[in-house]
Design a protein around this motif. Structure first.
Motif, short mmCIF file in Angstrom:
data_model
loop_
_atom_site.label_atom_id
_atom_site.label_comp_id
_atom_site.label_asym_id
_atom_site.label_seq_id
_atom_site.Cartn_x
_atom_site.Cartn_y
_atom_site.Cartn_z
N TYR A 38 0.96 -1.27 0.20
CA TYR A 38 0.02 0.13 0.19
C TYR A 38 1.11 1.30 -0.18
O TYR A 38 2.16 1.69 0.80
N GLU A 39 0.25 2.25 -0.94
CA GLU A 39 1.07 3.48 -1.28
C GLU A 39 0.92 4.23 0.41
O GLU A 39 1.57 4.86 0.71
N ASN A 40 -0.34 4.83 0.20
CA ASN A 40 -0.73 5.35 1.81
C ASN A 40 -0.12 5.03 2.80
O ASN A 40 -0.90 3.23 3.19
N VAL A 42 -1.56 5.51 6.11
CA VAL A 42 -2.45 4.98 6.94
C VAL A 42 -2.88 3.18 7.28
O VAL A 42 -3.47 2.93 7.60
N GLU A 43 -3.74 3.81 5.45
CA GLU A 43 -3.64 2.26 4.61
C GLU A 43 -3.06 1.02 5.31
O GLU A 43 -3.67 -0.01 5.85
N TRP A 44 -1.38 1.37 4.79
CA TRP A 44 -1.39 0.15 5.06
C TRP A 44 -1.11 -0.55 6.87
O TRP A 44 -0.95 -1.50 7.56
N TYR A 59 4.75 -0.43 -3.39
CA TYR A 59 5.22 1.10 -3.26
C TYR A 59 6.65 0.89 -2.80
O TYR A 59 6.74 0.32 -1.38
N TYR A 291 4.21 10.88 6.46
CA TYR A 291 2.94 11.23 5.93
C TYR A 291 3.42 12.31 4.71
O TYR A 291 2.08 13.47 4.59
N PRO A 293 3.53 13.28 1.69
CA PRO A 293 3.44 12.33 -0.08
C PRO A 293 4.43 12.57 -1.27
O PRO A 293 4.93 11.70 -1.64
#
Length: 511
Positions: A38-40, A42-44, A59, A291, A293
């Protein structure tokens, strides 16, 4: 950096979010630990938080050794020393995912700290540091040392055996044993150990230099003990915090370090004597990019605040004048833009929350407050008067205005001392998930005339999900007409949120 007389670049190359430098002896570190699905972030983090091999959908990335040599050489041409950091013993989830045998459980995705009782840990770290020293001529090698959880060590038979053999009384001394070992290795290779202030726990290695980030006190303790220190306290020197009002700014970590606050910092405290001052080597700013990007946003977070650090590093306090500095900084922003950089446009600065400058007057000012749930020692604000002193918080929970509560929420009773007509009761709460602070699940507001029988006036449900990323302020209020002497204000935590965090409020306003 060279133009503004900055002469050290501290390069944090590895962390639990990824291994970012090629180590030829251990290619698995960049084959797997440098990539995630996952790039994000928070999602990861909300998913399985696991690493993966490079693929079209992965990513990540890393610097090759040739990349490193190029950067070090270019920095040297500008008289800048690059200081590498290889984290240990904590923040090492990415290593232990690839080499679980170096963890206390021997399993991937369980521990975040190296197993100190395992001799193979030291073989691995010395191998890595040997390649790092070949790439970086810096006198200092930064070994991290911060925020080790130490949980696995307490139940690890290998760690227990080592502690018994070496006469170590607790896990702090176990960490200190590791730091001493690594320092001896670095010293034998003509290098010096640099680490975050947690390396002082359990006893500081004899030649270590301390980077004081949790506050000034650790740097002060280090220099008083005859060690060198670099001052980089989080309240002044973290550039991944907001530098302006959150609604006018990019998503940031919870904190507020505007340029004026950065500029106000004096890295040589008055509490140290003349001899001790010689051990304070300088000041450092930190920008953590989990955080952040893009490069453009990174530049915006760094500039122009880095100018305040530069002047702080080279200017005696009695020669500093913010009005003059800010005029120069406004000009520097235009210069940087002309050079193709993306600085924060200082002329558009909104500033601190306007309520921060107001002193409220209301019925509860200075009245006795009974805490049925204690506030946190970490965020006491004004103590037992904090919620009725008329002072409201700013953009950061650490400005001694926001009172923090953890685990059981808020339950307070205010005694107005006489029965009187009350028309409104309200309090403001903060949510910033990066700062581990959340809105309450709901708020209950009660009144009483005798302190025994309370009437529920309102139960207000929060509508901001605890998963919502960003900075939020929300007022929970009742309005009406009631005769009351006692006000009970209850803010309940959201038990479905498994992450332990704070509830913050600054004032309970009664009118």
């Amino acid at each position: 950096m060279a133009y503004y007389k900055m002469n050290r670049f501290h390069w944090h190359l590895v962390d639990g979010t990824g291994w970012r430098v090629e180590i030829k002896k251990y290619p698995q570190l960049t084959q797997q630990a440098a990539w995630r699905p996952y790039e994000n972030l928070v999602e990861w983090s909300d998913k399985e938080r696991q690493y993966c091999e490079k693929s079209p959908n992965a990513y990540g990335g890393y610097y090759t050794q040739e990349d490193v040599k190029e950067i070090v050489a270019y920095a040297s041409s500008k008289y800048i020393t690059v200081i590498p950091e290889i984290e240990m013993p904590g923040h090492s989830e990415e290593v232990l995912a690839v080499f679980p045998q170096l963890s206390c459980t021997g399993k991937a995705y369980v521990n975040s700290d190296f197993c100190i009782g395992n001799p193979k840990t030291f073989i691995f770290l010395e191998d890595v540091l040997t390649e790092i020293m070949a790439l970086f001529p810096s006198e200092y090698i930064h070994i991290g040392g911060d925020e080790a959880e130490k949980k696995g060590w307490k139940s690890c038979s290998k760690c227990a055996d080592l502690m018994e053999k070496k006469g170590l009384k607790d896990v702090d001394e176990l960490q200190s044993y590791m730091i001493h070992h690594i320092e001896t290795f670095l010293n034998k290779n003509g290098r010096r150990l640099l680490g975050w202030d947690e390396i002082m726990q359990g006893g500081l290695a004899p030649n270590a230099t301390v980077m004081s980030w949790r506050g000034e006190e650790y740097g002060i303790k280090a220099v008083q003990a005859g060690h060198d220190a670099i001052m980089t306290p989080i309240k002044y020197c973290y550039f991944n915090f907001y530098q302006d009002a959150p609604e006018s700014h990019v998503l940031s970590w919870a904190g507020y370090t505007p340029i004026e606050k950065v500029y106000s910092y004096n890295p040589v405290p008055d509490s140290v004597n003349v001899e001790e001052k010689k051990h304070i080597l300088g000041v450092q700013a930190n920008v953590w990019t989990e955080y952040i990007p893009t490069e453009n946003i990174a530049e915006m977070m760094i500039w122009p605040r880095a100018l305040a650090i530069a002047e702080t590093g080279w200017t005696q306090p009695d020669r500093k004048l913010f009005s003059r500095f800010k005029e120069n900084a406004l000009n520097a922003v235009e210069y940087l833009k002309d050079k193709g950089y993306n600085p924060f446009d200082l002329k558009d600065e909104v500033g601190e929350r306007k309520e921060y400058y107001d002193t409220l007057k209301h019925l509860a000012i200075g009245k006795p407050v009974e805490y049925k749930q204690p506030f946190s020692d970490e965020y006491p604000a004004g103590g037992k008067d904090a919620l009725v002193n008329g002072l409201q918080g700013g953009w950061s929970c650490d400005n001694n205005r926001w009172q923090g509560f953890i685990n059981n929420g808020i339950d307070v009773v205010i005694d107005l001392q006489t029965t009187q007509t009350v028309h409104s009761i309200q309090a403001t709460f903060m949510q910033d998930v990066f700062g581990w602070c959340w809105m309450p699940k709901d708020v209950e507001i009660y009144t009483s005339v005798d302190s025994q029988n309370f009437t529920l006036l309102s139960n207000i449900t929060n509508d901001i999900p605890f998963t919502q990323v960003g900075f939020f302020l929300k007022e929970f209020a009742w309005k009406g007409n009631v005769e009351a002497r006692y006000i009970r204000y209850v803010a309940n935590p959201d038990k479905s949120n498994t992450k332990v965090g704070f509830i913050f409020t600054d004032e309970i306003v009664v009118r």
